[in-house]
Design a protein around this motif. Structure first.
Motif, mmCIF file in Angstrom:
data_model
loop_
_atom_site.group_PDB
_atom_site.id
_atom_site.type_symbol
_atom_site.label_atom_id
_atom_site.label_comp_id
_atom_site.label_asym_id
_atom_site.label_seq_id
_atom_site.Cartn_x
_atom_site.Cartn_y
_atom_site.Cartn_z
ATOM 1 N N MET A 1 0.961 -0.890 0.302
ATOM 2 C CA MET A 1 -0.240 0.142 0.369
ATOM 3 C C MET A 1 0.633 1.193 0.342
ATOM 4 S SD MET A 1 -2.749 0.672 2.922
ATOM 5 C CE MET A 1 -3.785 2.285 2.490
ATOM 6 N N ASN A 2 0.492 2.330 -0.609
ATOM 7 C CA ASN A 2 1.462 3.714 -1.307
ATOM 8 C C ASN A 2 1.075 4.212 -0.132
ATOM 9 O OD1 ASN A 2 2.997 2.823 -2.752
ATOM 10 N ND2 ASN A 2 1.359 3.079 -4.492
ATOM 11 N N PHE A 3 1.401 4.955 0.299
ATOM 12 C CA PHE A 3 0.905 6.277 1.858
ATOM 13 C C PHE A 3 -0.074 7.187 0.601
ATOM 14 C CE2 PHE A 3 4.881 6.137 4.110
ATOM 15 C CZ PHE A 3 4.659 5.879 4.920
ATOM 16 N N LYS A 4 0.161 7.266 -0.681
ATOM 17 C CA LYS A 4 -0.733 8.321 -1.228
ATOM 18 C C LYS A 4 -2.659 6.907 -1.321
ATOM 19 C CE LYS A 4 0.563 6.299 -5.444
ATOM 20 N NZ LYS A 4 1.052 6.763 -7.119
ATOM 21 N N ASP A 5 -2.477 6.197 -0.857
ATOM 22 C CA ASP A 5 -3.696 5.775 -1.110
ATOM 23 C C ASP A 5 -4.233 6.167 0.236
ATOM 24 O OD1 ASP A 5 -3.032 4.707 -3.584
ATOM 25 O OD2 ASP A 5 -2.246 2.610 -2.980
ATOM 26 N N MET A 6 -4.081 6.763 1.200
ATOM 27 C CA MET A 6 -4.637 7.002 2.343
ATOM 28 C C MET A 6 -4.858 8.382 2.407
ATOM 29 S SD MET A 6 -2.312 3.777 5.521
ATOM 30 C CE MET A 6 -0.755 5.544 5.627
ATOM 31 N N LYS A 7 -6.237 8.608 2.627
ATOM 32 C CA LYS A 7 -6.179 10.024 2.497
ATOM 33 C C LYS A 7 -6.974 10.669 3.655
ATOM 34 C CE LYS A 7 -5.686 11.195 -2.255
ATOM 35 N NZ LYS A 7 -5.380 11.298 -3.652
ATOM 36 N N THR A 8 -6.898 11.478 4.326
ATOM 37 C CA THR A 8 -8.177 12.081 5.541
ATOM 38 C C THR A 8 -8.023 13.683 5.234
ATOM 39 O OG1 THR A 8 -8.501 12.221 7.969
ATOM 40 C CG2 THR A 8 -5.664 12.547 6.771
ATOM 41 N N LYS A 157 -15.345 12.041 1.009
ATOM 42 C CA LYS A 157 -15.306 13.860 -0.015
ATOM 43 C C LYS A 157 -16.484 15.538 0.356
ATOM 44 C CE LYS A 157 -15.060 10.882 -4.263
ATOM 45 N NZ LYS A 157 -15.944 10.121 -5.137
ATOM 46 N N ILE A 158 -17.364 14.961 1.191
ATOM 47 C CA ILE A 158 -18.707 16.327 1.455
ATOM 48 C C ILE A 158 -17.514 16.499 2.783
ATOM 49 C CG2 ILE A 158 -20.400 15.932 3.210
ATOM 50 C CD1 ILE A 158 -21.486 13.817 1.420
ATOM 51 N N MET A 159 -16.866 16.088 3.742
ATOM 52 C CA MET A 159 -15.825 16.181 4.606
ATOM 53 C C MET A 159 -14.903 17.660 4.052
ATOM 54 S SD MET A 159 -17.257 15.847 7.868
ATOM 55 C CE MET A 159 -15.848 15.789 8.612
ATOM 56 N N THR A 160 -14.179 16.954 3.010
ATOM 57 C CA THR A 160 -13.424 17.916 2.231
ATOM 58 C C THR A 160 -13.709 18.928 1.889
ATOM 59 O OG1 THR A 160 -12.187 15.949 1.576
ATOM 60 C CG2 THR A 160 -11.385 17.285 1.103
ATOM 61 N N PHE A 161 -14.880 18.946 1.065
ATOM 62 C CA PHE A 161 -15.152 20.351 0.456
ATOM 63 C C PHE A 161 -16.004 20.942 1.991
ATOM 64 C CE2 PHE A 161 -16.005 17.469 -3.464
ATOM 65 C CZ PHE A 161 -15.306 18.326 -3.676
ATOM 66 N N VAL A 211 -13.771 11.727 13.985
ATOM 67 C CA VAL A 211 -14.154 10.687 13.105
ATOM 68 C C VAL A 211 -13.260 10.461 12.220
ATOM 69 C CG1 VAL A 211 -15.762 9.185 11.824
ATOM 70 C CG2 VAL A 211 -16.323 10.413 14.284
ATOM 71 N N MET A 212 -12.715 11.188 11.058
ATOM 72 C CA MET A 212 -11.696 11.111 10.202
ATOM 73 C C MET A 212 -10.138 10.819 10.608
ATOM 74 S SD MET A 212 -13.403 11.746 7.406
ATOM 75 C CE MET A 212 -12.236 12.645 6.311
ATOM 76 N N ASP A 213 -10.530 11.522 12.150
ATOM 77 C CA ASP A 213 -8.556 11.373 12.927
ATOM 78 C C ASP A 213 -9.135 9.977 12.841
ATOM 79 O OD1 ASP A 213 -7.863 14.017 11.973
ATOM 80 O OD2 ASP A 213 -8.331 14.874 13.564
ATOM 81 N N PHE A 214 -10.251 10.088 13.670
ATOM 82 C CA PHE A 214 -10.096 8.137 14.220
ATOM 83 C C PHE A 214 -9.934 6.950 12.793
ATOM 84 C CE2 PHE A 214 -13.114 9.614 17.990
ATOM 85 C CZ PHE A 214 -12.002 10.580 17.848
ATOM 86 N N ASP A 215 -10.435 7.151 12.174
ATOM 87 C CA ASP A 215 -10.587 6.384 10.911
ATOM 88 C C ASP A 215 -8.910 6.156 10.262
ATOM 89 O OD1 ASP A 215 -12.144 4.511 9.406
ATOM 90 O OD2 ASP A 215 -10.792 6.121 7.696
ATOM 91 N N PHE A 216 -8.415 7.660 9.906
ATOM 92 C CA PHE A 216 -6.910 7.685 9.519
ATOM 93 C C PHE A 216 -5.420 6.870 10.305
ATOM 94 C CE2 PHE A 216 -2.359 9.957 9.681
ATOM 95 C CZ PHE A 216 -2.202 8.847 8.126
ATOM 96 N N ILE A 217 -6.085 6.671 11.691
ATOM 97 C CA ILE A 217 -5.019 6.572 12.484
ATOM 98 C C ILE A 217 -5.296 4.895 12.450
ATOM 99 C CG2 ILE A 217 -4.557 6.189 15.456
ATOM 100 C CD1 ILE A 217 -5.323 9.393 15.160
ATOM 101 N N GLU A 218 -6.262 4.695 12.555
ATOM 102 C CA GLU A 218 -6.374 3.475 12.865
ATOM 103 C C GLU A 218 -6.511 2.383 11.778
ATOM 104 O OE1 GLU A 218 -10.143 0.564 14.823
ATOM 105 O OE2 GLU A 218 -10.532 1.185 12.797
ATOM 106 N N ARG A 219 -6.559 3.003 10.563
ATOM 107 C CA ARG A 219 -6.000 2.609 9.697
ATOM 108 C C ARG A 219 -4.554 2.487 9.728
ATOM 109 N NH1 ARG A 219 -7.166 4.875 5.133
ATOM 110 N NH2 ARG A 219 -7.664 6.867 5.961
#
Length: 258
Positions: A1-8, A157-161, A211-219
């Protein structure tokens, strides 16, 4: 897996991140378990960053009380410094072990100053905002762990915008303030329905960012990413918590009687 595949999505003052790193497969960079990111390691580092924020905030708070002009100068320095340092860390996560504590220090300058100003006008407000911030954090953690809120592609996507829009609003408002044209949203005591509604929306986005942070850290931990990513995950969570606290402080102030 590449870092570029993990986005938050995580606001860092203007508050959004990019991890478009060309580091290649993660496993190529891991030598042993001691070099792998863990959830516990990230939690510990988040605690360190928050401790820095609190310590510097105490200094900034005291400065506002004893030398207001210097205190306000420190607050502006904190905003600008945190923005620049956050962008560096966001776009180059390998700098997080050094950059994240620097961001925490700059944020402490701003947090302490603005907290002192609100506390002087509304005694007890800071404690309420801190308590509510902790409560929201645990509520979002519960929603994430139980699956009540799922981090899907559409959600991201919604959160990003939403975060980008808020970031632009903050940036334009900050620049306009130097020309005496800052939006009424930032005026203490301006409790119009529009400002209250906008404040609630921003608080909601900040809370969902957790929630985005929790998900990123766990993944990231599950993918055995390098140890420095603990600082990166902690950086994102710390910035979100500070952001949430400031907006809750502002929201609570809108319901106070002068």
């Amino acid at each position: 897996m590449n870092f570029k595949d993990m986005k938050t999505s995580n606001p860092a003052m203007s508050k959004f991140e990019s991890q478009a790193m060309s580091l290649g497969p993660v496993d190529e960079f891991i030598v042993d378990d001691s070099q792998r990111m863990t959830v516990n390691g990230t939690i510990n580092k988040t605690g360190i960053l928050l401790a820095i924020v609190i310590a510097v905030s105490a200094f900034s708070w005291n400065t506002i009380l004893t030398n207001p002009s210097l205190g306000y100068g420190l607050a502006i320095t904190g905003v600008i410094g945190a923005l620049i340092a956050s962008l560096v860390v966001s776009f180059k996560p390998t700098t997080a072990p050094i950059g994240a504590p620097i961001v925490a220090g700059f944020e402490g300058l701003f947090v302490g100053a603005i907290s002192a100003v609100f506390e002087m006008r509304y005694p007890g407000l800071v404690v309420q905002a801190l308590g509510l911030t902790v409560a929201v954090m645990f509520a979002m953690l519960f929603c994430y762990r139980t699956g009540i809120i799922k981090v899907t592609g559409t959600f991201k996507k919604i959160m990003t915008f939403a975060i980008m829009g808020i970031g632009v609003f903050y940036l334009v408002s900050f620049i306009a303030s130097f020309f005496g044209a800052a939006p009424s949203y930032f005026e203490m005591g301006n409790n119009s329905l529009f400002n209250i509604g906008l404040n609630l929306v921003i608080v909601g986005v900040a809370a969902l960012s957790l929630v985005m942070d929790f998900d990123f850290i766990e993944r990231a931990a599950e993918q055995n990413t390098p140890k420095h990513m603990e600082w990166y995950g902690a950086f994102g969570l710390m910035v979100t918590l500070v952001w949430l606290y400031i907006e809750l402080l502002r929201l609570l102030a809108r319901f106070q009687q002068d």
